[in-house]
Design a protein around this motif. Structure first.
Motif, mmCIF file in Angstrom:
data_model
loop_
_atom_site.group_PDB
_atom_site.id
_atom_site.type_symbol
_atom_site.label_atom_id
_atom_site.label_comp_id
_atom_site.label_asym_id
_atom_site.label_seq_id
_atom_site.Cartn_x
_atom_site.Cartn_y
_atom_site.Cartn_z
ATOM 1 N N GLY A 280 3.730 3.059 -9.781
ATOM 2 C CA GLY A 280 3.325 4.198 -10.384
ATOM 3 C C GLY A 280 3.018 3.782 -11.387
ATOM 4 N N GLY A 281 1.430 3.311 -12.114
ATOM 5 C CA GLY A 281 0.509 3.346 -13.383
ATOM 6 C C GLY A 281 0.443 1.738 -13.349
ATOM 7 N N ILE A 282 0.137 1.457 -12.217
ATOM 8 C CA ILE A 282 -0.194 -0.140 -11.530
ATOM 9 C C ILE A 282 -1.065 0.077 -10.732
ATOM 10 C CG2 ILE A 282 0.427 -2.366 -10.729
ATOM 11 C CD1 ILE A 282 3.568 -1.476 -11.164
ATOM 12 N N ALA A 283 -2.542 -0.940 -11.693
ATOM 13 C CA ALA A 283 -4.085 -1.074 -10.958
ATOM 14 C C ALA A 283 -4.355 -1.959 -11.636
ATOM 15 C CB ALA A 283 -4.797 0.216 -11.157
ATOM 16 N N GLN B 248 0.905 -1.307 -0.022
ATOM 17 C CA GLN B 248 0.400 -0.228 -0.225
ATOM 18 C C GLN B 248 0.716 1.075 -0.165
ATOM 19 O OE1 GLN B 248 -2.758 0.233 3.579
ATOM 20 N NE2 GLN B 248 -3.098 2.466 2.513
ATOM 21 N N GLY B 249 0.277 1.901 -0.814
ATOM 22 C CA GLY B 249 1.479 3.299 -0.508
ATOM 23 C C GLY B 249 0.953 4.091 0.063
ATOM 24 N N PRO B 250 1.707 4.904 0.897
ATOM 25 C CA PRO B 250 1.249 5.805 1.561
ATOM 26 C C PRO B 250 0.898 6.992 0.391
ATOM 27 C CG PRO B 250 3.139 6.116 1.596
ATOM 28 C CD PRO B 250 2.693 5.295 0.806
ATOM 29 N N ILE B 251 -0.244 8.110 1.296
ATOM 30 C CA ILE B 251 -1.233 9.007 0.692
ATOM 31 C C ILE B 251 -1.090 9.999 1.953
ATOM 32 C CG2 ILE B 251 -3.352 9.821 -0.731
ATOM 33 C CD1 ILE B 251 -2.581 7.455 -1.897
ATOM 34 N N GLY C 154 4.661 10.127 7.910
ATOM 35 C CA GLY C 154 5.350 10.523 7.096
ATOM 36 C C GLY C 154 4.686 12.296 7.810
ATOM 37 N N PHE C 155 3.833 12.708 8.187
ATOM 38 C CA PHE C 155 3.234 13.718 8.367
ATOM 39 C C PHE C 155 3.173 13.751 9.743
ATOM 40 C CE2 PHE C 155 2.817 13.821 3.779
ATOM 41 C CZ PHE C 155 3.067 14.765 3.794
ATOM 42 N N ILE C 156 3.175 12.394 10.374
ATOM 43 C CA ILE C 156 2.527 12.487 11.662
ATOM 44 C C ILE C 156 3.570 12.969 13.191
ATOM 45 C CG2 ILE C 156 3.278 10.442 12.781
ATOM 46 C CD1 ILE C 156 0.371 9.894 12.803
ATOM 47 N N VAL D 34 4.653 -4.808 -6.110
ATOM 48 C CA VAL D 34 4.150 -3.108 -6.449
ATOM 49 C C VAL D 34 4.066 -3.089 -5.318
ATOM 50 C CG1 VAL D 34 3.679 -3.962 -8.438
ATOM 51 C CG2 VAL D 34 2.193 -4.324 -6.507
ATOM 52 N N GLN D 35 4.036 -1.154 -5.639
ATOM 53 C CA GLN D 35 3.225 -0.242 -4.575
ATOM 54 C C GLN D 35 2.311 0.351 -5.067
ATOM 55 O OE1 GLN D 35 4.971 1.394 -1.684
ATOM 56 N NE2 GLN D 35 4.742 4.001 -2.031
ATOM 57 N N ILE D 36 1.226 0.325 -4.451
ATOM 58 C CA ILE D 36 0.029 0.582 -5.428
ATOM 59 C C ILE D 36 -0.691 2.315 -4.842
ATOM 60 C CG2 ILE D 36 -3.006 -0.042 -6.262
ATOM 61 C CD1 ILE D 36 -0.278 -1.560 -7.373
ATOM 62 N N GLY D 37 -0.520 3.144 -5.749
ATOM 63 C CA GLY D 37 -1.433 4.702 -4.791
ATOM 64 C C GLY D 37 -3.116 4.500 -5.286
ATOM 65 N N THR D 38 -2.714 4.958 -6.564
ATOM 66 C CA THR D 38 -3.915 5.472 -6.907
ATOM 67 C C THR D 38 -5.653 3.910 -6.929
ATOM 68 O OG1 THR D 38 -3.402 7.199 -8.385
ATOM 69 C CG2 THR D 38 -5.111 6.149 -9.005
ATOM 70 N N ARG D 39 -4.933 3.101 -7.521
ATOM 71 C CA ARG D 39 -5.971 2.172 -6.994
ATOM 72 C C ARG D 39 -6.458 1.581 -5.595
ATOM 73 N NH1 ARG D 39 -9.954 -0.358 -9.359
ATOM 74 N NH2 ARG D 39 -11.114 0.520 -7.333
HETATM 75 C C1 LIG Z 1 -2.538 11.634 -3.597
HETATM 76 C C2 LIG Z 1 -1.190 11.354 -3.498
HETATM 77 C C3 LIG Z 1 -0.415 10.949 -2.396
HETATM 78 C C4 LIG Z 1 0.509 10.547 -1.746
HETATM 79 N N1 LIG Z 1 1.478 11.028 -0.626
HETATM 80 C C5 LIG Z 1 2.359 10.475 -0.457
HETATM 81 C C6 LIG Z 1 2.955 10.822 0.503
HETATM 82 O O1 LIG Z 1 2.566 11.485 1.473
HETATM 83 N N2 LIG Z 1 4.602 9.929 0.451
HETATM 84 C C7 LIG Z 1 4.905 8.964 -0.229
HETATM 85 O O2 LIG Z 1 5.583 8.532 0.210
HETATM 86 N N3 LIG Z 1 3.950 8.983 -1.238
HETATM 87 C C8 LIG Z 1 3.286 9.538 -1.788
HETATM 88 N N4 LIG Z 1 1.891 9.142 -2.686
HETATM 89 C C9 LIG Z 1 2.753 7.826 -3.468
HETATM 90 C C10 LIG Z 1 2.344 6.817 -3.365
HETATM 91 O O3 LIG Z 1 2.852 6.267 -2.117
HETATM 92 C C11 LIG Z 1 2.659 5.882 -4.419
HETATM 93 O O4 LIG Z 1 3.805 5.717 -4.402
HETATM 94 C C12 LIG Z 1 1.521 5.909 -5.930
HETATM 95 O O5 LIG Z 1 0.872 6.569 -5.841
HETATM 96 C C13 LIG Z 1 2.100 4.969 -6.684
HETATM 97 O O6 LIG Z 1 1.694 5.502 -8.349
HETATM 98 P P1 LIG Z 1 -0.085 5.136 -8.292
HETATM 99 O O7 LIG Z 1 -1.119 6.121 -8.025
HETATM 100 O O8 LIG Z 1 -0.137 5.256 -10.015
HETATM 101 O O9 LIG Z 1 -0.466 3.958 -8.009
HETATM 102 C C14 LIG Z 1 0.784 9.965 -3.022
HETATM 103 C C15 LIG Z 1 0.449 9.597 -4.095
HETATM 104 C C16 LIG Z 1 -1.313 10.140 -3.885
HETATM 105 C C17 LIG Z 1 -2.318 9.714 -5.667
#
Ligand SMILES: Cc1cc2nc3c(=O)[nH]c(=O)nc-3n(C[C@H](O)[C@H](O)[C@H](O)COP(=O)(O)O)c2cc1C
Length: 297
Positions: free
Chosen positions: A172-175, A16-19, A43-45, A191-196
């Motif tokens: 980046g780019g994986i869903a 799980q990618g941090p958001i 990260g921001f805590i 893989v690390q997933i953020g957006t999905r």
């Molecule tokens: C809105 C948003 C905020 C993010 N914030 C962080 C963050 O605070 N720290 C970090 O290491 N990555 C952050 N990321 C990156 C994600 O953890 C992850 O690496 C990335 O989304 C992967 O690419 P994908 O969006 O194509 O899946 C963020 C991604 C998004 C979409």
């Protein structure tokens, strides 16, 4: 050299990618219960009790391994890391900053870490500094980026794999299963997933954010200046109109300190809806279990 799953000790190499500062024990547990590696976003805590609460709440919902992302620039890391170690967390990711000081401490505590980066040069120096693995995030990813030119996942991952001997994770780019399999073809071990996961039913973000992702079309995101960095975000018609207006000073307009307020309330006039290019491939909000099962199938 331990492989990625030896480090994470979960079933599938899906991290799980941090958001930003978004933390949801329900989402973290859903990802770990589905076989992936759920992550606290620390990260921001700035509140140690909140770290403890998040761990306790997550443990009530899963007995599977989960981890945490820490940002090197967080002044509380030396207090946070022992708490993570005591709670049984064995692997974290580190991002934003040079990891030289943090890895000796992390290793002393019996933990391993993967450093998140955007270039080959930084991958090499992170491994020299002790990183046990690398998360290589290509320019199509959502989230903050540097202002310099950067490689996409397709280029960055094989370059990093050729440059270091530790496990590499593609971000980046994986869903879906196509992106997942492509990551392995490029040499990554996971893989690390953020957006999905932002558009997962368990994700606590505002529905408007999920709708923007699901409705985003090809070419529907752009890198925009936020503070002194760039952030990939969804270009809504309102945002496009603003950007094109000669009176609009984009560099002054969007500030990271407003991100939580914007994202929690779905008020994207404050800070745009961050998301990766992969939004164009996401057509529905569904459960984490469905996402992961489909991805690894
Ligand atoms: C809105 C948003 C905020 C993010 N914030 C962080 C963050 O605070 N720290 C970090 O290491 N990555 C952050 N990321 C990156 C994600 O953890 C992850 O690496 C990335 O989304 C992967 O690419 P994908 O969006 O194509 O899946 C963020 C991604 C998004 C979409």
């Amino acid at each position: 050299m331990p492989g990625l799953l030896d480090i994470l000790k979960c079933r599938y190499p899906v991290i799980q990618g941090p958001i930003g500062a978004i933390n949801s024990p329900e989402l973290i547990a859903a990802i770990s219960n589905a076989g992936g590696y759920g992550m606290l976003a620390l990260g921001f805590i700035r509140d140690i009790d909140e770290v403890k609460r998040l761990i306790t709440e997550t443990k009530k919902l899963t007995d599977k391994p989960f981890g945490a992302n820490i940002m090197i620039i967080n002044p509380l890391n030396e207090q946070i890391l022992p708490i993570l170690a005591e709670s049984g967390i064995r692997a974290v990711t580190t991002s934003v900053g040079f990891p030289g000081r943090i890895y000796p401490l992390l290793h002393e505590l019996g933990m391993k870490g993967l450093h998140v980066l955007l270039s080959v040069k930084h991958a090499i120096s992170a491994v020299e500094a002790g990183a046990d693995g690398i998360v290589a995030a290509g320019s199509e990813a959502g989230g903050l980026r540097s202002t310099g030119s950067e490689s996409s996942t397709m280029i960055l991952v094989p370059l990093v794999c050729d440059s270091v001997k530790v496990p590499v994770v593609a971000a980046g780019g994986i869903a879906d299963s196509r992106g997942y399999r492509a990551a392995f073809a490029l040499g990554a071990q996971g893989v690390q997933i953020g957006t999905r996961f932002l558009a997962a039913s368990e994700c606590p973000v505002h529905d408007r954010w999920k709708e923007l992702i699901v409705n985003c079309e090809d070419g529907g995101t752009s890198l925009l200046p936020v503070d002194n960095m760039m952030m990939r975000a969804i270009l809504t018609p309102e945002l496009r109109a603003k950007i094109e207006s000669p009176d609009f000073d984009i560099k002054k307009e969007f500030q990271l300190k407003n991100a939580s307020q914007a994202w929690n309330n779905g008020d994207f006039s404050l800070v745009p809806a961050g998301a990766g290019q992969v939004s164009a491939l996401i057509h529905d909000v569904k459960s984490v279990a469905e996402i992961i099962n489909q991805m690894v199938s």
